[in-house]
Design an enzyme around this catalytic site. Structure first.
Site, PDB file in Angstrom:
ATOM      1  N   CYS A  49       5.271   4.427   2.561  1.00 29.11           N
ATOM      2  CA  CYS A  49       5.753   5.726   3.028  1.00 29.11           C
ATOM      3  C   CYS A  49       6.097   5.688   4.514  1.00 29.11           C
ATOM      4  CB  CYS A  49       4.685   6.775   2.738  1.00 29.11           C
ATOM      5  SG  CYS A  49       5.260   8.471   2.764  1.00 29.11           S
ATOM      6  N   GLY A  57       0.825  -1.192   0.000  1.00 28.54           N
ATOM      7  CA  GLY A  57       0.000   0.000   0.000  1.00 28.54           C
ATOM      8  C   GLY A  57       0.864   1.247   0.000  1.00 28.54           C
ATOM      9  N   CYS A  58       0.283   2.357  -0.472  1.00 23.20           N
ATOM     10  CA  CYS A  58       1.037   3.608  -0.539  1.00 23.20           C
ATOM     11  C   CYS A  58       1.437   4.073   0.852  1.00 23.20           C
ATOM     12  CB  CYS A  58       0.232   4.677  -1.270  1.00 23.20           C
ATOM     13  SG  CYS A  58      -1.495   4.817  -0.748  1.00 23.20           S
ATOM     14  N   TYR A  59       0.475   4.093   1.776  1.00 26.65           N
ATOM     15  CA  TYR A  59       0.780   4.557   3.129  1.00 26.65           C
ATOM     16  C   TYR A  59       1.816   3.665   3.811  1.00 26.65           C
ATOM     17  CZ  TYR A  59      -3.212   7.911   3.209  1.00 26.65           C
ATOM     18  OH  TYR A  59      -4.086   8.933   2.989  1.00 26.65           O
TER      19      TYR A  59
END
Lengths: 342, 342, 342, 342
Positions: free
Chosen positions: A159, A154-156
């Site tokens: 990051c 996932g993007c989150y």
């Protein structure tokens, strides 16, 4: 693109969304891969330029009806850019047909089918969770190289994990009580119109959502726990920011003993010295505009008031989705991982 | 505006900035106050419409050269919308001339001249720090009513203190280890052009700044300490968000014992039941668009993963500056505090 | 708001949209009018704060089920903020119940039912077109004062007609071959989510639509023809601009003989010398930010290359809709037309 | 980038601006060109990542002090991304040193030194105006191939000329009375901070500037006159639109006789059938988001109310500057003109 018999032949399943669009462009520039087909559901069959007029005169492909046999005959790798639940309904047949798969959905990210069910829905392909490799290239390189099924992160979580993992591994912060305060540009909310993302509602508006209840939270905890060998506990609070793309995490953690910004920075630098797509910022702080349109994740560290502060930024559609998938593909197929991405 | 001999006669000192503009508009609509003059430095003398073409045909006033004697002859109250350091160079003469003063700068907010010097510069009017009242109307109503010199609070401290104070006073959170993660629209950075606020740099960009080193941090700590009677410790991390106006704080604190979202919400509701400008949100979360162009501060609470999460939003130019000053003025002059503000 | 038996009692029909929201706020500040009720369809009944959380603690009203009898018992004036076609289905009963009506839709703007049908649909209340007064206060003041049914003008026609009418009346431009190139902020597209107004599609995007085929074109022609006594012909080309609010027209017309910018400006100045809400700009050019949140229309003129260029700007939700309706109301009820609007 | 002795060796002069940044990225991806050096004035010497943190870890180059001898020893081609006036002070020595030059400024665009002086300043290298080739690849391909000095076109002229030229050449519109109504994103205003481009002034603001007096107007007229063999007369009115990048022209012209949208579209299609970077839109209208990050110019035509309407869009930093320069470079060096640009 010139024909090259050694090219990786890629099938994209789900070409109508924002990250699908990005990977189409990335693969056009890739010297060792070729997009051989785009596949979707019946109601989305047609020229890809119908979804993205920008691609006119460059991508003449049609999104064809999803058909495993056809895909198996043409491709080596399937990129699955479809919603969760749909993904796990496609993967078994794709794998049985011998295709390697990079799934962008959440379906193979959580290792525990019970945990998956708690946050999503009952899992219909739980037997394959074991086999799936979490595609965070900075940490699972060898497994990725050997994998047939990648769960693209996932993007989150991407990051958040990249700045946290090294300092957690170095024992500089407690594994619990980690707070991930994050913001995302609006492409992160997908392409389906809604009152929440209607321009006059979203513009000039900043707001939190899913406070402490977002599905990416257990994903962060699982990966951090796996990486550091201790039970990591993360409180995740995302916000929507009125811009197209970009993601930034501001992370708060409890130091173990005295920890300075310099120490933290050194640990980050050591961890990512050989990583082509993580940049440790010391001059400027991470900002979404410094990573926009790139596969980079920028990270930085501070220590203030007995708190460790980690900051990270990436492009949610690229390192947060499509270009990270290409990075995984490069590793899977024995290419330099930066191929086509710099 | 009809003449009214009982009107509060207000002089605005510093009419060229964004918050000055807002107070000019607020005072035009105010039924019991009159803007009798606008004053500035020599290089900024001229029609106020030169700074704000929007005001043409509604505000025919000129910004005149700053002159204490002239102001004293016309006004009851001076609103000081000038930078810190300039403010404390004006206040002594204004007070000596018998004017009541609401200072929007930081010059009289910190009670300790040494602390002020640490964050700003040496204080040249330290003797008046004692007399100055911190103009947070929800907490210092009586002192404000009697005050001759108000230190109008900073935007960030207003947004942070309003959600924190009640739960801290109720003993639901620890006074230390409080993290205030905040974002602001760009009017908060003032009207002077800079590379940082140049449109193509700022647009589609989200970035942190002054991580743990912003001057509003000691202000937050002083006020919270004063309100709860314990040494409060705050880590403050602001970010710039690409929009004109709006401020949102996401605050993380350690609960004392078991604390539920319901308890927190009840405490907030009890604290602000009679406050006209604080709204406790339970249906929707605070968002900048729900407070834009108003004097409201919206607050909400959650409890997740052994962490108390408080969220608050306000309009940085209004409750964060100009309309809060009007609210203070109303109290100082014995009016209902909502006069001209709803 | 203090009770005032002489207040105009206003019923708002259709309170859920952007312009409805604005008029609710305008009426709260209006010293001689009172919003006595808000009415809508069954599926939109409920607290008005459900549509606009911003109004919490200030507007405690519910949107009630639309009911002519109830409205007639409470109100003097009905503001109709409903879509075209719905408006003309409501007006007959409202008028028969003795209510004066300001209709914000297109239903009573075009005088010719055939022309209406061509651009919209068959007209079901054509008999009342004659009676309806076009509510452009700068031109139809006397008729508005006496009117029982006002057709509140479209946003684009207001913005286009105000700069064109004086120079056309003065014989400085040809009545044909007028080009109105216009842009609008996205609130102009209404509150219903759509792919076109989905944030990631609309942001960082500028595009034309309805080129030469927009329904506001015949409205512009009818009004200009009526005002100047000659058949006016307008080509109208609107564009969407990625911002919340604001409208700007850049108008090109053929001069009659030699015409200078000075002449044009003088004609505009003479025409609007006594008009409180039109400003002739000579220092700065009209820009949407100079009229935002106001009832002003700014206009300016240039003459270059044998072409007359007129520029105008207004706030599409205010002078383009809600505050223009209040201006009309003021005139209808014998108030100074600026009441509650400066 | 792998060394390739046959690569075009490019020196970039002026690497700190927005278009310089774009060309650095374009050349990195170009298979047959190599950026061998970046040069600037003394006060801008240093790592290119100092101007663009985004380029960290990908572009390790320094901007060196401008030095003709050094450049001549390394490069085949100089890209001049410096302001007008500076460009013509550099070109003589660069040409004498044997370098081929693509100048992005206005200095060699106008053929008539007197005209140049009227709009800019006295020309100091007028003798070379004759030799310079106007780098609009769709029209001057052969001259570009043979040129040693290219005047890279302005963004607005590129966007205006591409839709106008074919229909003018086909005799479908009058060469005079052409109105070019244009909008630009804010990167077009350059990188120097100013009150006009300060975020809170520019955001949510749309405004015209330089109405009928912009320097790109004579450039448009010169090129159209040259292309169609008749004296073309253009009225050009630009506007600033609150977004980073993108340019859109809405053009109004007088038809010669009866002209239909179909005819116009056919003429455009015929003209650009073999042009890789011009797309004639019939399905969707040109919009800035459909050309963003590409070298395309999209065009479309309508005929309404005895007026020809042409619409065009491009990315002001790419087809309006940097990627058009690369397209010119490709042609100059005998490459396929799409090399590195699709």
């Amino acid at each position: 693109m010139t024909e090259n018999t050694n090219n990786i032949r890629v099938a994209l399943i789900g070409g109508s969304g924002y990250a699908g669009f990005e990977v189409i462009r990335l693969l056009r520039r890739h010297p060792n891969a070729e997009l051989v087909g785009i596949y979707g559901p019946a109601q989305e069959v047609g020229p890809i330029t119908g979804f993205y007029p920008l691609l006119d005169k460059t991508v003449e492909m049609e999104q064809e009806l999803y058909d495993v046999a056809k895909i198996a005959g043409r491709a080596d790798l399937a990129m699955l850019a479809v919603p969760h639940k749909v993904a796990m309904s496609y993967v078994p047949a794709l794998r049985e047909a011998g295709l390697r798969v990079i799934d962008w959905s959440a379906d193979y990210r959580l290792k525990d089918a019970g945990e998956y069910e708690k946050w999503y829905c009952p899992h219909t392909d739980a037997g394959r969770l074991e086999e799936a490799v979490y595609g965070l290239p900075e940490y699972y390189t060898e497994q990725i190289a050997a994998a047939d099924l990648i769960a693209n992160p996932g993007c989150y979580p991407t990051c958040a994990v990249l700045p946290i993992a090294p300092v957690l591994n170095a024992g500089l912060i407690e594994p619990t009580g980690i707070v991930v305060n994050a913001i995302s540009g609006i492409t992160g909310a997908g392409k389906t119109p809604s009152a929440a993302q209607h321009f006059p509602h979203r513009n000039e508006n900043f707001e939190p959502y899913a406070v402490g209840t977002h599905r990416h939270m257990p994903e962060m905890e699982q990966v951090l726990t796996d990486l550091c060998g201790k039970d990591a506990e993360v409180l995740f609070v995302p916000h929507l920011c009125p811009m197209d793309r970009g993601m930034l995490c501001t992370i708060y953690a409890r130091p173990v003993g005295d920890v300075s910004a310099e120490q933290l920075t050194e640990v980050l630098q050591a961890a990512y010295a050989d990583e082509p797509f993580v940049r440790v910022r010391t001059d400027v702080l991470p900002a979404t505009k410094y990573v926009s349109t790139t596969n980079f994740c920028d990270v930085a560290a501070r220590a203030e008031k007995d708190t460790v502060i980690l900051i990270s930024a990436l492009d949610n559609l690229l390192k947060g989705a499509s270009s990270q998938a290409v990075q995984n593909m490069n590793i899977m197929f024995g290419l330099d991982e930066t191929t086509g991405l710099y």
